[in-house]
Design an enzyme around this catalytic site. Sequence first.
Site, PDB file in Angstrom:
ATOM      1  N   SER A  41      35.186  22.821   9.833  1.00  0.00           N
ATOM      2  CA  SER A  41      34.195  22.097   9.039  1.00  0.00           C
ATOM      3  C   SER A  41      34.641  20.700   8.644  1.00  0.00           C
ATOM      4  CB  SER A  41      33.833  22.896   7.780  1.00  0.00           C
ATOM      5  OG  SER A  41      34.992  23.191   7.017  1.00  0.00           O
ATOM      6  N   ASP A 335      32.552  19.219  -2.353  1.00  0.00           N
ATOM      7  CA  ASP A 335      32.163  20.532  -2.850  1.00  0.00           C
ATOM      8  C   ASP A 335      33.433  21.313  -3.150  1.00  0.00           C
ATOM      9  OD1 ASP A 335      33.082  21.469  -0.377  1.00  0.00           O
ATOM     10  OD2 ASP A 335      31.069  21.712   0.463  1.00  0.00           O
ATOM     11  N   HIS A 338      35.547  21.145   0.418  1.00  0.00           N
ATOM     12  CA  HIS A 338      35.658  20.001   1.326  1.00  0.00           C
ATOM     13  C   HIS A 338      35.817  18.677   0.583  1.00  0.00           C
ATOM     14  CE1 HIS A 338      33.260  23.114   3.497  1.00  0.00           C
ATOM     15  NE2 HIS A 338      34.132  22.821   4.437  1.00  0.00           N
TER      16      HIS A 338
END
Length: 370
Positions: A41, A335, A338
């Site tokens: 990600s 978040d 991340h």
Amino acid sequence: MAMNTTSSLFASLSFFFFLFVQSEARGLGWVAPPLYVFGDSVMDPGNNVFLNTPVKVNFTPYGIDFPGGPTGRFTNGYTIVDFWHKWSNKRSHEPIPLPYLHPFSKQKSNTKGFNYASGTAGILPNTSRNIGENLPLGQQVKLFKETAKQYLPSLGAYNNRAKLSNALSKSIFVVCMGSNDYINYLEPGSNTSKLYNAEQFGEFLVNELGNHLQELYNLGARKFVVFEIAPLGCLPDVIDKTKPSTICDEQINGLVSIFNTNLGVKLNELKSILNGSTFVKAKSYQFIHDIIHTPLHHGFSDSRQPCCASEIDGRGDCKPGTVPCQGRDSHVFWDRMHPTEALYKHIASECFNGKGLCTPMNIIQLAGKH
């Protein structure tokens, strides 16, 4: 006022550093190499949007600072490789390549590379597959094989073996994976923790990564940038769950450090046996660890609180449609899992033309290496 002054100073320094990067690049007769990106990600530009998984972030507030809005990137704006594309191709105004799985990614002749990264994916084939579909590293390498064997030879620029081999040897292959393998390893009752102790797991995971790097070499890759695993014990999601007495959960960071130590050994080993190869290690662990512990020194004011609201018992994603913090350039975390674009830019610039983070050379030096 003090926070605004710090942010302004950091922005000014970043601007002048960017100008320096560009002048240095032009001085070296810079020709932007294609980038082929493999990762999770941290690098995913939106491949998960096209997979059967609930782990996709093609909604606001994700992408609030990205041109065009949400794309599936797990942050508010650009990622590390986005910045490299942007800086490398500034003079030609080349757009950032679409995610490999995007239906338009191969509509035009693409000689700038592809991004195969997928959120929740790992080095191991079954990592996070219980959550939903992803592209593990082996599958990403398989997709690159299709690219090298089928798509690229169909382009006029690479219509014979010598041209293709030359182009791939000049390309840069970026690999950033392993975090999800450790997140899975740390889950209660995980299969990998039953099979391997901490030392064994770190060695096993690095060996698996090494095998895939050799596959890429056999397909024509010669220049590699391989990222360490970041300090997972500093993630807001992890800290809220383990509640350490220190700034970060250093017990978890210690597990990750085993992998990172083995990674250095493995890259040196591969360099010695793979003729003509160059391996650059992105030493992101200590770099990020230092920023989290001394954020003001690096131009950040908050290295603990995420910039967007999320469900604590969820995956750490932002709640759809919520309004994020205003001072995004001064936050380390976007978040609960991340980083912000601001941290990505800091890492990207240090590795692009700096010293110490990417070793034994930076991206510009790697691109110019024959």
